[in-house]
Design a protein around this motif. Structure first.
Motif, mmCIF file in Angstrom:
data_model
loop_
_atom_site.group_PDB
_atom_site.id
_atom_site.type_symbol
_atom_site.label_atom_id
_atom_site.label_comp_id
_atom_site.label_asym_id
_atom_site.label_seq_id
_atom_site.Cartn_x
_atom_site.Cartn_y
_atom_site.Cartn_z
ATOM 1 N N ASP A 98 -59.069 -22.828 -91.907
ATOM 2 C CA ASP A 98 -58.917 -21.732 -90.988
ATOM 3 C C ASP A 98 -58.123 -21.907 -89.523
ATOM 4 O O ASP A 98 -58.043 -23.469 -89.989
ATOM 5 N N ASP A 99 -57.756 -21.789 -89.052
ATOM 6 C CA ASP A 99 -56.998 -21.759 -87.858
ATOM 7 C C ASP A 99 -57.892 -21.772 -86.604
ATOM 8 O O ASP A 99 -58.238 -20.452 -86.161
ATOM 9 N N ALA A 100 -58.706 -22.604 -86.573
ATOM 10 C CA ALA A 100 -59.706 -22.972 -85.930
ATOM 11 C C ALA A 100 -59.747 -22.610 -84.218
ATOM 12 O O ALA A 100 -60.210 -22.196 -83.228
ATOM 13 N N PHE A 101 -58.344 -23.045 -83.489
ATOM 14 C CA PHE A 101 -58.233 -23.012 -82.048
ATOM 15 C C PHE A 101 -56.685 -22.735 -82.548
ATOM 16 O O PHE A 101 -55.725 -23.626 -82.361
ATOM 17 N N THR B 240 -49.131 -27.175 -86.904
ATOM 18 C CA THR B 240 -48.051 -26.924 -86.650
ATOM 19 C C THR B 240 -47.982 -26.047 -85.418
ATOM 20 O O THR B 240 -48.617 -26.408 -83.892
ATOM 21 N N ALA B 241 -46.605 -26.366 -84.435
ATOM 22 C CA ALA B 241 -46.621 -26.180 -83.486
ATOM 23 C C ALA B 241 -44.418 -25.269 -82.947
ATOM 24 O O ALA B 241 -44.301 -25.391 -83.545
ATOM 25 N N SER C 168 -41.248 -21.578 -79.383
ATOM 26 C CA SER C 168 -42.092 -19.260 -78.980
ATOM 27 C C SER C 168 -43.449 -19.309 -80.309
ATOM 28 O O SER C 168 -42.678 -18.955 -80.946
ATOM 29 N N PRO C 169 -43.922 -18.636 -79.381
ATOM 30 C CA PRO C 169 -44.575 -18.170 -78.208
ATOM 31 C C PRO C 169 -44.575 -19.388 -77.021
ATOM 32 O O PRO C 169 -46.186 -19.513 -76.952
ATOM 33 N N ASN C 170 -44.606 -20.500 -77.508
ATOM 34 C CA ASN C 170 -44.966 -21.779 -76.850
ATOM 35 C C ASN C 170 -46.548 -22.306 -77.086
ATOM 36 O O ASN C 170 -47.129 -22.601 -76.215
ATOM 37 N N GLN C 171 -46.409 -22.475 -78.546
ATOM 38 C CA GLN C 171 -47.921 -21.940 -78.570
ATOM 39 C C GLN C 171 -48.250 -23.422 -80.278
ATOM 40 O O GLN C 171 -47.558 -23.459 -81.225
ATOM 41 N N GLY C 172 -49.140 -24.264 -79.864
ATOM 42 C CA GLY C 172 -49.744 -24.758 -80.916
ATOM 43 C C GLY C 172 -50.774 -24.411 -81.717
ATOM 44 O O GLY C 172 -51.790 -23.624 -81.018
ATOM 45 N N ARG C 173 -51.041 -24.828 -82.891
ATOM 46 C CA ARG C 173 -52.546 -24.029 -84.209
ATOM 47 C C ARG C 173 -52.884 -25.195 -85.191
ATOM 48 O O ARG C 173 -51.773 -26.225 -85.386
ATOM 49 N N THR C 174 -54.283 -25.659 -84.508
ATOM 50 C CA THR C 174 -54.829 -26.610 -85.511
ATOM 51 C C THR C 174 -55.419 -26.063 -86.880
ATOM 52 O O THR C 174 -56.274 -25.337 -86.379
ATOM 53 N N TYR C 175 -55.587 -26.212 -87.770
ATOM 54 C CA TYR C 175 -56.105 -25.769 -89.257
ATOM 55 C C TYR C 175 -56.760 -26.890 -89.963
ATOM 56 O O TYR C 175 -56.696 -27.850 -89.928
ATOM 57 N N TYR C 176 -58.514 -26.756 -89.564
ATOM 58 C CA TYR C 176 -59.456 -27.104 -90.148
ATOM 59 C C TYR C 176 -59.531 -26.504 -91.759
ATOM 60 O O TYR C 176 -59.855 -25.181 -92.363
ATOM 61 N N TRP C 177 -60.324 -27.955 -92.042
ATOM 62 C CA TRP C 177 -60.722 -27.239 -93.522
ATOM 63 C C TRP C 177 -62.234 -26.645 -93.330
ATOM 64 O O TRP C 177 -63.203 -27.883 -92.572
ATOM 65 N N VAL C 178 -62.661 -24.979 -93.724
ATOM 66 C CA VAL C 178 -64.544 -25.506 -92.805
ATOM 67 C C VAL C 178 -65.004 -24.314 -94.424
ATOM 68 O O VAL C 178 -64.512 -24.410 -95.846
ATOM 69 N N HIS C 179 -66.212 -24.427 -94.356
ATOM 70 C CA HIS C 179 -66.922 -23.337 -95.179
ATOM 71 C C HIS C 179 -67.300 -21.659 -94.782
ATOM 72 O O HIS C 179 -67.549 -22.056 -93.439
ATOM 73 N N THR C 180 -66.877 -21.603 -95.523
ATOM 74 C CA THR C 180 -67.568 -19.759 -95.009
ATOM 75 C C THR C 180 -68.470 -19.834 -95.922
ATOM 76 O O THR C 180 -69.151 -19.280 -97.109
ATOM 77 N N GLU D 91 -41.483 -27.802 -73.374
ATOM 78 C CA GLU D 91 -42.849 -28.062 -72.812
ATOM 79 C C GLU D 91 -43.243 -28.434 -74.255
ATOM 80 O O GLU D 91 -44.261 -28.948 -74.845
ATOM 81 N N ILE D 92 -42.794 -27.935 -75.444
ATOM 82 C CA ILE D 92 -43.496 -28.173 -76.423
ATOM 83 C C ILE D 92 -41.893 -27.752 -77.952
ATOM 84 O O ILE D 92 -41.269 -27.199 -77.280
ATOM 85 N N PHE D 93 -42.265 -28.157 -78.254
ATOM 86 C CA PHE D 93 -41.072 -28.001 -79.733
ATOM 87 C C PHE D 93 -41.610 -27.434 -80.874
ATOM 88 O O PHE D 93 -42.168 -28.088 -81.277
ATOM 89 N N ASP D 94 -40.926 -27.178 -82.345
ATOM 90 C CA ASP D 94 -41.022 -26.847 -82.917
ATOM 91 C C ASP D 94 -41.838 -28.159 -83.579
ATOM 92 O O ASP D 94 -40.863 -28.868 -84.294
#
Length: 216
Positions: free
Chosen positions: A183-186, A156-157, A160-172, A196-199
């Protein structure tokens, strides 16, 4: 079956069949420990330098499970463990037993097929599946391992607030269970300006499955 060895479980299922090339037994080929560093806002990581092939299964677990989230990226000179905490991980690499290495010991069991390849070596640790999970789910038990996989669930991106997110499949990992979840790893790098970024939103159509392995 006119030659070789066939082993059945108490429930009547075939566990080992030296004449069945489609029945694969995985046995350990390498192992070690590695400590993740750099975890904070984003996941930290550690590169494990070891030889792996396309048919290698990588298993991981924290040395002291207490809610750590982790996933594995294969590539380069081995694989990289990513985690939300700076902790030590145990790892194990498993290969099909058709490439198992025999033992120099003078006792134990080794099974060969007609090609002379070892399809089972009693001196090598065998993989035992505790449970499977498709999508989100939990397998209960102690001293469990998770399959080292790499799957992005969504990206997702926001302008506002000019930021992107990448969600990964993880083991807890916990002391009595392992959960497969996202989980939102980064949390994402901020762009200097909104221009410089769009929805944006991308969601994977694939629901991955994973293996939870019993203590090895």
């Amino acid at each position: 079956m006119t030659y070789g060895l066939k082993v059945f479980s108490g429930g009547g299922y075939t566990q080992l069949d030296s004449s069945d090339n489609g029945r694969v037994v995985y046995q350990i080929s390498a192992s070690g420990n590695a400590t993740v560093t750099g975890a904070g806002t984003n996941y930290g990581s550690v590169l494990v330098n070891t030889t792996i092939t396309s048919d290698t299964l990588i298993l991981i677990r924290p040395t002291s499970p207490s809610g750590q989230k982790a996933f594995v990226f294969r590539g380069g000179s081995g694989f990289t463990i990513y985690s939300d905490q700076n902790v030590s991980f145990q790892w194990r690499a498993f290969r099909p037993a058709t490439s198992a290495v025999g033992s120099s010991a003078t006792y134990g069991l080794e099974v060969y097929n007609t090609s002379g390849s070892i399809v089972f070596a009693g001196s090598q640790v065998a993989l035992r599946v505790k449970g499977t999970v498709t999508g989100t789910g939990t397998v209960s038990g102690s001293n469990l391992w998770g399959l080292g996989n790499y799957n992005i669930q969504r990206v997702t991106a926001l302008a506002s607030p000019n930021q992107g997110r990448t969600y990964y499949w993880v083991h807890t990992f916990n002391t009595t269970s392992v959960t497969h979840e996202t989980d939102d790893a980064f949390p994402g790098a901020s762009a200097p300006t909104a221009e410089e970024i769009f929805d944006y939103r991308w969601v994977s159509s694939i629901t991955p499955a994973t293996l939870i392995i019993a203590d090895i």
